[in-house]
Structures are given as structure tokens and as C-alpha cells.
Design a protein around this motif. Sequence first.
Motif, PDB file in Angstrom:
ATOM      1  N   ILE A 139       1.103   4.287  -2.964  1.00 19.45           N
ATOM      2  CA  ILE A 139       0.925   5.716  -2.705  1.00 19.45           C
ATOM      3  C   ILE A 139       2.089   6.518  -3.273  1.00 19.45           C
ATOM      4  O   ILE A 139       1.908   7.567  -3.899  1.00 19.45           O
ATOM      5  CB  ILE A 139       0.794   5.967  -1.186  1.00 19.45           C
ATOM      6  N   PHE A 140       3.309   6.023  -3.077  1.00 17.75           N
ATOM      7  CA  PHE A 140       4.487   6.740  -3.568  1.00 17.75           C
ATOM      8  C   PHE A 140       4.582   6.723  -5.099  1.00 17.75           C
ATOM      9  O   PHE A 140       5.177   7.620  -5.694  1.00 17.75           O
ATOM     10  CB  PHE A 140       5.761   6.143  -2.965  1.00 17.75           C
ATOM     11  N   LYS A 141       3.996   5.724  -5.739  1.00 18.32           N
ATOM     12  CA  LYS A 141       4.048   5.641  -7.209  1.00 18.32           C
ATOM     13  C   LYS A 141       2.920   6.406  -7.885  1.00 18.32           C
ATOM     14  O   LYS A 141       2.935   6.568  -9.105  1.00 18.32           O
ATOM     15  CB  LYS A 141       3.988   4.168  -7.640  1.00 18.32           C
ATOM     16  N   LEU A 196      10.139  -1.346   2.702  1.00 21.55           N
ATOM     17  CA  LEU A 196       9.910  -0.784   1.374  1.00 21.55           C
ATOM     18  C   LEU A 196      11.232  -0.385   0.727  1.00 21.55           C
ATOM     19  O   LEU A 196      11.432  -0.592  -0.476  1.00 21.55           O
ATOM     20  CB  LEU A 196       8.993   0.434   1.479  1.00 21.55           C
ATOM     21  N   VAL A 197      12.136   0.205   1.526  1.00 27.55           N
ATOM     22  CA  VAL A 197      13.446   0.590   1.000  1.00 27.55           C
ATOM     23  C   VAL A 197      14.212  -0.656   0.541  1.00 27.55           C
ATOM     24  O   VAL A 197      14.839  -0.658  -0.524  1.00 27.55           O
ATOM     25  CB  VAL A 197      14.256   1.358   2.063  1.00 27.55           C
ATOM     26  N   ILE A 213       0.835  -1.207   0.000  1.00 25.74           N
ATOM     27  CA  ILE A 213       0.000   0.000   0.000  1.00 25.74           C
ATOM     28  C   ILE A 213       0.867   1.253   0.000  1.00 25.74           C
ATOM     29  O   ILE A 213       0.608   2.224  -0.726  1.00 25.74           O
ATOM     30  CB  ILE A 213      -0.934  -0.003   1.225  1.00 25.74           C
ATOM     31  N   LEU A 214       1.910   1.237   0.806  1.00 27.06           N
ATOM     32  CA  LEU A 214       2.826   2.374   0.867  1.00 27.06           C
ATOM     33  C   LEU A 214       3.488   2.620  -0.477  1.00 27.06           C
ATOM     34  O   LEU A 214       3.606   3.771  -0.930  1.00 27.06           O
ATOM     35  CB  LEU A 214       3.879   2.119   1.952  1.00 27.06           C
ATOM     36  N   LYS A 270      11.622  -4.159  -6.410  1.00 27.32           N
ATOM     37  CA  LYS A 270      10.428  -4.966  -6.628  1.00 27.32           C
ATOM     38  C   LYS A 270       9.211  -4.088  -6.865  1.00 27.32           C
ATOM     39  O   LYS A 270       8.353  -4.404  -7.717  1.00 27.32           O
ATOM     40  CB  LYS A 270      10.192  -5.876  -5.416  1.00 27.32           C
ATOM     41  N   TYR A 271       9.129  -2.980  -6.164  1.00 28.94           N
ATOM     42  CA  TYR A 271       7.973  -2.092  -6.275  1.00 28.94           C
ATOM     43  C   TYR A 271       8.222  -0.924  -7.237  1.00 28.94           C
ATOM     44  O   TYR A 271       7.484   0.071  -7.214  1.00 28.94           O
ATOM     45  CB  TYR A 271       7.611  -1.557  -4.893  1.00 28.94           C
ATOM     46  N   GLU A 272       9.238  -1.047  -8.080  1.00 30.17           N
ATOM     47  CA  GLU A 272       9.545  -0.074  -9.138  1.00 30.17           C
ATOM     48  C   GLU A 272       9.794   1.335  -8.569  1.00 30.17           C
ATOM     49  O   GLU A 272       9.322   2.335  -9.098  1.00 30.17           O
ATOM     50  CB  GLU A 272       8.402  -0.029 -10.157  1.00 30.17           C
ATOM     51  N   LEU A 273      10.544   1.381  -7.482  1.00 28.17           N
ATOM     52  CA  LEU A 273      10.916   2.653  -6.875  1.00 28.17           C
ATOM     53  C   LEU A 273      12.430   2.824  -6.839  1.00 28.17           C
ATOM     54  O   LEU A 273      12.963   3.544  -6.001  1.00 28.17           O
ATOM     55  CB  LEU A 273      10.350   2.741  -5.445  1.00 28.17           C
ATOM     56  N   ARG A 274      13.101   2.151  -7.756  1.00 21.81           N
ATOM     57  CA  ARG A 274      14.569   2.188  -7.755  1.00 21.81           C
ATOM     58  C   ARG A 274      15.106   3.582  -8.095  1.00 21.81           C
ATOM     59  O   ARG A 274      16.234   3.904  -7.742  1.00 21.81           O
ATOM     60  CB  ARG A 274      15.115   1.157  -8.751  1.00 21.81           C
ATOM     61  N   GLU A 275      14.299   4.392  -8.784  1.00 19.81           N
ATOM     62  CA  GLU A 275      14.764   5.726  -9.162  1.00 19.81           C
ATOM     63  C   GLU A 275      14.614   6.733  -8.024  1.00 19.81           C
ATOM     64  O   GLU A 275      15.111   7.854  -8.117  1.00 19.81           O
ATOM     65  CB  GLU A 275      13.994   6.213 -10.389  1.00 19.81           C
TER      66      GLU A 275
END
Length: 312
Positions: A219-221, A245-246, A215-216, A251-256
Motif C-alpha cells: 500500500i505504501f509503495k 515494517l519499519v 500488504i502494508l 527488504k520492502y524497498e522503503l528505505r527512502e
Amino acid sequence: MPTHFFPLTILTQEFEDETYLSQALNFHEISRFNKNQERSALDVRVNAEQILKDGYANLLHTRIAPSQVEIKEVTIEVIPPKKSEAWRTPINLKFHFLQIEREDGYFQAFVPAFTISIITRKKAEFETKIKKEILSTLKRNGWTKSLQYLRWLERIENVTVEKEEVAVTLPTAKQRAVAEEKGEQEETSVLAEVGTDLTKSSLQRAYQRENQVEILAEIFKAKQKSSVLLVGPAGVGKTAIFHELVRQREKYELRENEFWATSGSRLIAGQSGFGMWQERCQNLIIEAKKRNAIIHLGNLIELLEVGQSEHS
């Protein structure tokens, strides 16, 4: 660089213990306290010169104080609280204010004791409105709860206004643009100064928190960016969810995204001057936006108490 002469209006309050508090009109970020009146006013002048040098030329007109400023006094009757045993009769308090007749036809009053401004178009109702606004400020800020609080307001014995002209050497638009471009390249990172890069930290794994982490991440994406508040008792795992999450950011496509952590105590550390930690927070937000960073602020209560004192 061309030199400009800027009119400066310095307001000084004299207290009963022969100390002085000076400020410049339209320079709300400046106030200087000293046992010597001349030194107090000089400190304000020096700070105003620096603000003018650092400000944008097209905004300097907002700093110019009106040419006609008159010092006046008004008396306010304060009624005691109903349940007070020590305070039973009304008292009268004297307040100084600056009366300013503006070019647009409005009348403005500035009350230095509360740093509030009152504006009206009708001169006949001016003093009545000033009394009403001062009394509202007294009640709103809790001054009328005790005679001891009101005693602090009686320390101001006199108010003086001094007009000066400051010679300021300002860079041209081209010189300012070159300096800003160079400054952006050389400026130190506020994130690195007050934060910890979580992507380079060893974080423990959080178990049975997959749903909250997902869920977190959603929200960030999201296209509409927003802040997130995690609520729960101490030790329930709020920080662990963020750390997980970090750990799984790819996995959650937040590598950038960059992930940082800081706290209220780190934000205010070493910031002793008025407005310094607030400026640090603003710079932190600006840098985070540029670097697409997500910041974990830790204990919310600690953050709310940052910068508080017995007077605020």
C-alpha cells in the motif's frame, strides 16, 4: 516597506455579566474575550494586524468587510420537545444579526451567536430565511433539547459594530520571497518536535505477521498514496505490524521513506491558544510530504478527541 491602510470592522457581543467577546468580520480565526470592552476590541485589532502582515497581498481583499453593516434583531419561537415534562409551552428567543447588502446584489446576514451566514437575493424573503436557518441550527446542534441549553443563548444583551482603519506595513513581493526562502531554511522541524523517529528506535520483532506487513508495504509503495487504518482489539498487534515494517523497510524497498510515530496528546501538548494545535497538524502534514515520511498516529479515538471542550 510600503504602508497600507486597511478597513477593519470589529463586532462585539456584550453578555449579561458585563463581559465582552469581540471578533473582526472576515477574520474567522480571531475572537477575544475580556471584561473590558475596549481591551477586547484592541486585542482583535492587534491580532488582525499580525494576520494582515503575514498574509499574501493578493488575498487581502478577501478580508475587507462591507462598508454598509446594520445591526438588527429577530425573534424565534422554539417549541418544546414532545416528551419534556418541565418545558411545556413555546418560548421566544431574541437573536442579533448583521444585515449586509453586498455589491453583487445579494443580501447577507451574519448571526454572531452561531457564527453562521445566510445569503439570499430576495430581500422580501430575507427575514423568513434567517429565522429558518437559525431554527435549523438550534435543532442541528442540539440546543432545543433543554431549556438549560437555550438559557446560554440569552446571555447576549447587546451587539455593537466599530469601524477602524489599520495601518499595516507590508513587505514587497521580493522582500516576502526572500523572507520565505530564509524561513524555510531556519524553520524548526514539527516532526522532531511532536514525533519519534522510528528508524532510530529499538523496535521489537513481530512474529507470524509477514502477510500483514507485506500488504502494508504494498500500500505504501503504490503510486496512488493513501492512508491506512489498522482495526483490531487492543493488544492484537496493530502497532507491532507497523514496527515490523519499519525494521524490514529495506527488504520492502522503503528505505527512502522516513518513519515517525506521534499521538493526539503529543500534537496538542503546549498548544493553549485558539487554532494553535490545528496549525501544528497542518505543518506536520506539509513537512511529512516534503520529507516523504510515513507517520503512525497511534490510538485513533484519542486523535478524534484532540482539542475538544465542553463547547465543541
